[in-house]
Design a protein around this motif. Structure first.
Motif, PDB file in Angstrom:
ATOM      1  N   ARG A   1     -56.549  -8.577  -2.611  1.00 54.22           N
ATOM      2  CA  ARG A   1     -57.631  -9.482  -2.241  1.00 54.22           C
ATOM      3  C   ARG A   1     -58.819  -8.765  -1.620  1.00 54.22           C
ATOM      4  O   ARG A   1     -59.944  -9.264  -1.664  1.00 54.22           O
TER       5      ARG A   1
ATOM      6  N   LEU B   1     -51.686  -7.314   0.153  1.00 50.47           N
ATOM      7  CA  LEU B   1     -52.802  -8.265   0.182  1.00 50.47           C
ATOM      8  C   LEU B   1     -54.146  -7.545   0.287  1.00 50.47           C
ATOM      9  O   LEU B   1     -55.119  -7.940  -0.371  1.00 50.47           O
TER      10      LEU B   1
ATOM     11  N   THR C   1     -58.809 -10.713   3.587  1.00 47.86           N
ATOM     12  CA  THR C   1     -57.451 -11.042   4.039  1.00 47.86           C
ATOM     13  C   THR C   1     -57.436 -11.249   5.544  1.00 47.86           C
ATOM     14  O   THR C   1     -57.990 -10.439   6.294  1.00 47.86           O
TER      15      THR C   1
ATOM     16  N   ASP D   1     -53.131 -15.025   6.652  1.00 44.09           N
ATOM     17  CA  ASP D   1     -52.660 -14.808   5.279  1.00 44.09           C
ATOM     18  C   ASP D   1     -51.441 -13.890   5.277  1.00 44.09           C
ATOM     19  O   ASP D   1     -50.467 -14.121   4.555  1.00 44.09           O
TER      20      ASP D   1
END
Length: 236
Positions: free
Chosen positions: A34, A30, A39, A43
């Protein structure tokens, strides 16, 4: 993961270790996709299929996940370097292996590392490369550059200071690497080869007995500033 009741050749890891590794790997994915700031721990927990409380049980924060990443990178760097050092013929080959292998390990994480770079200048931040929270990884990295110099005949002061100087050199290479926008990072590779050649040539120059007084002054200044290990009078 083995199915329940299935035969297996090696013991299965405890569920807690599996869960921790799952959270860690998903968090890094992640962060890479992202961004680190974008993040949240929520999440991470959702993507890992665990409760938010469970995520915090294994990692107190996103910073703790990155701290584990720093440790993993250092372990991988040690393994690759020591394999290369076993067959390296000289200082040039050992130093090239140390610098190129670090870029090999981190080349997929440039976006993440650029996001983390902002914390480098704050020694109180847990992700600072210069702060107390990362001292173990930093000391291990400096020691690895000591292995680069292990086969060299060096004056005592240069042997004491050399690992820290090479570690600082490798940070400069990594900074260039972070801003190397080329598809294959060839400029970074060329820079590594050039600085290795320069370092080998400088090593021949600075080990001259005629330069010992100058080394003493330079290393003394750096030691007083806390940038090098403290030198004893015999070393300086």
């Amino acid at each position: 993961m083995f199915k329940k009741g299935a035969e297996r050749a090696i013991p299965q890891r405890p569920d807690s270790e599996d869960t921790r590794r799952q959270i860690y790997e998903i968090a890094l994915t992640l962060f890479r996709q992202r961004g680190f700031e974008e993040t949240t721990m929520r999440d991470v927990a959702a993507s890992a299929g665990v409760s938010l409380g469970s995520a915090y049980y294994y990692f107190a924060s996103k910073d703790a996940i990155v701290g584990a990443y720093y440790t993993d990178v250092q372990r991988e760097h040690q393994a690759r370097c020591r394999e290369a050092f076993a067959t390296a013929r000289d200082l040039r080959e050992r130093l090239r292996a140390a610098l190129h292998s670090k870029v090999d390990i981190m080349r997929g994480d440039r976006r993440l590392l650029r996001a983390l770079f902002r914390y480098g200048g704050d020694p109180d931040h847990p992700l600072s490369w210069f702060g107390p929270a990362t001292r173990q990884q930093r000391d291990e990295s400096i020691a690895l550059f000591g292995e680069v110099l292990a086969e060299e005949r060096l004056p005592t002061d240069l042997r004491a200071a050399g690992p820290s100087l090479l570690w600082a050199l490798h940070l400069g290479v990594l900074l260039f690497f972070l801003y190397d926008g080329s598809a294959d990072q060839r400029p970074t590779r060329r820079l590594i080869d050039a600085v290795v050649d320069l370092a080998v040539d400088v090593r021949r120059l600075v080990t001259s007995p005629l330069l010992r007084p100058l080394r003493r002054r330079v290393f003394g200044v750096l030691s007083d500033a806390g940038l090098l290990p403290a030198m004893t009078p015999a070393e300086g």
